[in-house]
Write an enzyme that holds these catalytic residues in place. Structure first.
Site, PDB file in Angstrom:
ATOM      1  N   CYS A 174      -2.112  31.424 126.688  1.00 18.51           N
ATOM      2  CA  CYS A 174      -2.495  32.747 126.206  1.00 18.51           C
ATOM      3  C   CYS A 174      -1.624  33.140 125.011  1.00 18.51           C
ATOM      4  O   CYS A 174      -0.395  33.074 125.074  1.00 18.51           O
ATOM      5  CB  CYS A 174      -2.336  33.768 127.332  1.00 18.51           C
ATOM      6  SG  CYS A 174      -2.659  35.467 126.829  1.00 18.51           S
TER       7      CYS A 174
ATOM      8  N   CYS B 275      -0.142  42.840 130.068  1.00 22.79           N
ATOM      9  CA  CYS B 275      -1.113  42.183 129.208  1.00 22.79           C
ATOM     10  C   CYS B 275      -2.496  42.777 129.504  1.00 22.79           C
ATOM     11  O   CYS B 275      -2.681  43.515 130.479  1.00 22.79           O
ATOM     12  CB  CYS B 275      -1.123  40.671 129.458  1.00 22.79           C
ATOM     13  SG  CYS B 275      -1.643  40.195 131.123  1.00 22.79           S
TER      14      CYS B 275
ATOM     15  N   SER C  27       5.687  34.015 137.348  1.00 19.05           N
ATOM     16  CA  SER C  27       5.910  32.797 136.559  1.00 19.05           C
ATOM     17  C   SER C  27       6.202  33.144 135.108  1.00 19.05           C
ATOM     18  O   SER C  27       7.135  32.617 134.489  1.00 19.05           O
ATOM     19  CB  SER C  27       4.666  31.898 136.656  1.00 19.05           C
ATOM     20  OG  SER C  27       4.796  30.761 135.833  1.00 19.05           O
TER      21      SER C  27
ATOM     22  N   GLU D  54      -3.528  31.353 139.630  1.00 19.38           N
ATOM     23  CA  GLU D  54      -4.397  30.934 138.533  1.00 19.38           C
ATOM     24  C   GLU D  54      -4.708  29.446 138.628  1.00 19.38           C
ATOM     25  O   GLU D  54      -5.862  29.027 138.419  1.00 19.38           O
ATOM     26  CB  GLU D  54      -3.744  31.237 137.181  1.00 19.38           C
ATOM     27  CG  GLU D  54      -4.617  30.810 136.002  1.00 19.38           C
ATOM     28  CD  GLU D  54      -3.914  30.916 134.655  1.00 19.38           C
ATOM     29  OE1 GLU D  54      -4.172  30.063 133.778  1.00 19.38           O
ATOM     30  OE2 GLU D  54      -3.113  31.847 134.463  1.00 19.38           O
TER      31      GLU D  54
ATOM     32  N   HIS E 166       2.193  40.346 139.967  1.00 16.21           N
ATOM     33  CA  HIS E 166       3.444  39.815 140.509  1.00 16.21           C
ATOM     34  C   HIS E 166       4.597  40.782 140.237  1.00 16.21           C
ATOM     35  O   HIS E 166       5.563  40.467 139.542  1.00 16.21           O
ATOM     36  CB  HIS E 166       3.733  38.437 139.908  1.00 16.21           C
ATOM     37  CG  HIS E 166       2.819  37.387 140.416  1.00 16.21           C
ATOM     38  ND1 HIS E 166       2.521  36.242 139.719  1.00 16.21           N
ATOM     39  CD2 HIS E 166       2.108  37.302 141.570  1.00 16.21           C
ATOM     40  CE1 HIS E 166       1.678  35.499 140.423  1.00 16.21           C
ATOM     41  NE2 HIS E 166       1.410  36.133 141.545  1.00 16.21           N
TER      42      HIS E 166
END
Length: 297
Positions: free
Chosen positions: A206, A12, A235, A130, A40
């Protein structure tokens, strides 16, 4: 057999920005500290370590006076910035703009809720980087809800401002909103039930993550087997993997090419490769190469 890589898979914008910032410093200075794994995905973390990136935790900040430290896309709580200033640490702030906007929105909501005894509720994974940064905007007072059914801790008699971690499922978030509204309807407080400002939920998932799920559905249906490449601690990766499994039962979660099983290639005409928003394209290309190598054995 046809091997296809999902053309919409890959990093992203926030991850691209963070990795680009790290590579720029590493190219010019040869070394950089990063507060937690930059992404991650262990393969990408290892690649950047070989370039000079050193992963640290918050306890190690005290020994880095005057050094340069990168804040990854997940963001950090205000306390991290205060400590860095005190220690004369130069921060390379690669917080995702979407996450940064959410932090600011939560801080504004917190300032509005304090005088009226309201509560900030965040739909997210406890302990996720986050979420830690988001909770820090409320001086650590936000309530974290990890499931649409986990609402008993929410006091519906107090004003509620609800936000979501950016990488959570939009469907689950909507279910949580519906569950809270239903609980409010059951409340005996007529004033609360009639107030349009008592409970406000913000759309903070998002769009990149939400759209990925829809795009993946078509890709998953188009192949006989789907290999979903993601880090074990992603995640977003686990959410998208489970989403794929609902439409393509022969979906397998792998961390890299060494986890490909030859039996997955038996009696099929096509195999697809996709990944999380934290999965590098080069890693999916390596999986594709491994598949072709197995087909020639």
């Amino acid at each position: 057999m046809e091997v296809l890589i999902d053309d919409k898979a890959g990093y992203c914008f926030g991850v691209v920005k963070a990795i680009g910032a790290a590579e720029e410093v590493l190219k010019n200075e040869g070394g950089l500290y990063c507060l937690g794994d930059i992404v991650h995905n262990s393969a990408e973390v290892e690649r950047l370590k070989n370039l000079g990136l050193e992963v640290i935790d918050h306890e190690m900040l005290e020994g880095l006076r005057g050094k340069k430290v990168l804040i990854r896309a997940h963001g950090e709580p205000p306390e991290t910035y205060r400590r860095a200033e005190r220690l004369d640490i130069k921060l390379v702030d690669a917080t995702c703009p979407i996450v940064l906007a959410l932090q600011q929105r939560i801080r504004k909501g917190y300032d509005e809720m304090r005088p009226v005894g309201g509560q900030i509720v965040i739909f997210g994974k406890p302990g996720h980087a986050e979420v830690v940064g988001l909770t820090g905007q409320t001086d650590g007072t936000a309530l974290i809800v990890s499931s649409p059914d986990d609402i008993d801790a929410i006091d519906v008699n107090r004003p509620i401002r609800l936000y979501s971690q950016t990488t959570k499922s939009r469907e689950e978030y909507r279910q949580l909103i519906d569950n809270i509204n239903e609980r409010l309807k059951q409340s005996g407080n007529q004033t609360i039930r009639q107030s349009s400002n008592h409970f406000v939920a913000y759309d903070t998932v998002c769009n990149r993550v939400a759209n990925r799920a829809r795009d993946l559905e078509g890709f998953a249906r188009s192949v006989d087997v789907l290999l979903f490449v993601a880090g074990s601690n992603s995640s977003n990766g686990h959410y998208l993997y489970e989403y794929c499994r609902k439409v393509q039962p022969k979906t397998y979660l792998i961390g890299g090419p060494d986890e490909v099983q030859p039996q997955w290639l038996e009696e099929i005409n096509s195999i697809g490769i996709s990944g999380a928003t934290s999965t590098p394209r080069w890693l999916m290309e390596e999986v594709k190469k491994t598949l072709y190598d197995l087909m020639t054995l």
